[in-house]
Design a protein around this motif. Structure first.
Motif, PDB file in Angstrom:
ATOM      1  N   UNK A  31       0.824  -1.212   0.000  1.00  7.70           N
ATOM      2  CA  UNK A  31       0.000   0.000   0.000  1.00  7.70           C
ATOM      3  C   UNK A  31       0.859   1.263   0.000  1.00  7.70           C
ATOM      4  N   UNK A  32       2.014   1.206   0.626  1.00  5.26           N
ATOM      5  CA  UNK A  32       2.955   2.333   0.567  1.00  5.26           C
ATOM      6  C   UNK A  32       3.415   2.537  -0.873  1.00  5.26           C
ATOM      7  N   UNK A  33       3.703   1.440  -1.555  1.00  9.26           N
ATOM      8  CA  UNK A  33       4.110   1.521  -2.962  1.00  9.26           C
ATOM      9  C   UNK A  33       3.001   2.178  -3.786  1.00  9.26           C
ATOM     10  N   UNK A  34       1.767   1.768  -3.559  1.00  8.70           N
ATOM     11  CA  UNK A  34       0.629   2.371  -4.274  1.00  8.70           C
ATOM     12  C   UNK A  34       0.535   3.868  -4.000  1.00  8.70           C
ATOM     13  N   UNK A  35       0.679   4.254  -2.746  1.00 10.29           N
ATOM     14  CA  UNK A  35       0.621   5.666  -2.361  1.00 10.29           C
ATOM     15  C   UNK A  35       1.690   6.463  -3.107  1.00 10.29           C
ATOM     16  N   UNK A  36       2.888   5.944  -3.154  1.00 13.94           N
ATOM     17  CA  UNK A  36       3.987   6.644  -3.822  1.00 13.94           C
ATOM     18  C   UNK A  36       3.782   6.703  -5.338  1.00 13.94           C
ATOM     19  N   UNK A  37       3.225   5.641  -5.916  1.00 10.17           N
ATOM     20  CA  UNK A  37       2.921   5.662  -7.349  1.00 10.17           C
ATOM     21  C   UNK A  37       1.844   6.691  -7.666  1.00 10.17           C
ATOM     22  N   UNK A  38       0.856   6.818  -6.782  1.00 13.27           N
ATOM     23  CA  UNK A  38      -0.189   7.827  -6.989  1.00 13.27           C
ATOM     24  C   UNK A  38       0.399   9.238  -6.915  1.00 13.27           C
ATOM     25  N   UNK A  94       0.530   1.017 -11.263  1.00 11.85           N
ATOM     26  CA  UNK A  94      -0.595   1.188 -10.329  1.00 11.85           C
ATOM     27  C   UNK A  94      -1.559   0.008 -10.434  1.00 11.85           C
ATOM     28  N   UNK A  95      -1.875  -0.408 -11.635  1.00 15.40           N
ATOM     29  CA  UNK A  95      -2.795  -1.536 -11.834  1.00 15.40           C
ATOM     30  C   UNK A  95      -2.205  -2.825 -11.264  1.00 15.40           C
ATOM     31  N   UNK A  96      -0.935  -3.058 -11.484  1.00 15.88           N
ATOM     32  CA  UNK A  96      -0.283  -4.270 -10.984  1.00 15.88           C
ATOM     33  C   UNK A  96      -0.309  -4.300  -9.457  1.00 15.88           C
ATOM     34  N   UNK A  97       0.074  -3.198  -8.834  1.00  9.56           N
ATOM     35  CA  UNK A  97       0.141  -3.188  -7.373  1.00  9.56           C
ATOM     36  C   UNK A  97      -1.243  -3.164  -6.734  1.00  9.56           C
ATOM     37  N   UNK A  98      -2.204  -2.510  -7.363  1.00 12.11           N
ATOM     38  CA  UNK A  98      -3.575  -2.526  -6.834  1.00 12.11           C
ATOM     39  C   UNK A  98      -4.118  -3.954  -6.847  1.00 12.11           C
ATOM     40  N   UNK A  99      -3.854  -4.674  -7.919  1.00 14.80           N
ATOM     41  CA  UNK A  99      -4.300  -6.070  -8.013  1.00 14.80           C
ATOM     42  C   UNK A  99      -3.577  -6.936  -6.986  1.00 14.80           C
ATOM     43  N   UNK A 100      -2.298  -6.695  -6.783  1.00 16.48           N
ATOM     44  CA  UNK A 100      -1.534  -7.466  -5.792  1.00 16.48           C
ATOM     45  C   UNK A 100      -2.077  -7.243  -4.393  1.00 16.48           C
ATOM     46  N   UNK A 101      -2.410  -6.001  -4.067  1.00 13.83           N
ATOM     47  CA  UNK A 101      -2.984  -5.695  -2.739  1.00 13.83           C
ATOM     48  C   UNK A 101      -4.337  -6.388  -2.593  1.00 13.83           C
TER      49      UNK A 101
END
Length: 119
Positions: free
Chosen positions: A67-74, A105-112
């Motif tokens: 989720x930190x990775x997602x936040x930083x990508x956003x 973003x799509x890859x990490x959102x799906x992983x989460x």
């Protein structure tokens, strides 16, 4: 056939280099300099945090790091959009980084989502 294994870490490193291509072309105005500093931090964070996620101590820890990775990508996306909207560069100079950002973003959102479903 000798196929190359999909490597997310390599892709994240390549993303940093794509963003760096944008950063190096930015003007030295006060706003661009501010966005540059922010963009350096948020665009490098996903690659660095990915290693942390791979060494997570639990499923919840893994999810938190992802989720930190997602936040930083956003945050990276917003910085790139500001650069694009401000017209500091030509759109085709920013587009490759923005496109890769969307895919990550799509890859990490799906992983989460997948990791949360395993809790």
């Amino acid at each position: 056939m000798n196929e190359r294994k999909y490597d997310l870490e390599e892709r994240l490193i390549d993303f940093v280099l794509k963003v760096d291509e944008v950063i190096e072309k930015l003007p030295k105005t006060r706003m661009a300099t501010h966005i540059t500093g922010q963009l350096i931090r948020c665009s490098t964070s996903p690659a660095l945090n990915n290693g942390e996620a791979q060494a997570a101590e639990s499923q919840r820890d893994f999810i938190h790091k992802m989720q930190i990775i997602l936040k930083e990508l956003r945050e990276t996306k917003v910085c790139l959009m500001i650069i694009n909207r401000k017209k500091y560069l030509k759109e085709n100079d920013v587009f490759p980084a923005l496109k890769e950002n969307e895919e990550l973003l799509a890859i990490f959102a799906k992983s989460v989502k997948t990791a949360k479903s395993k809790l």
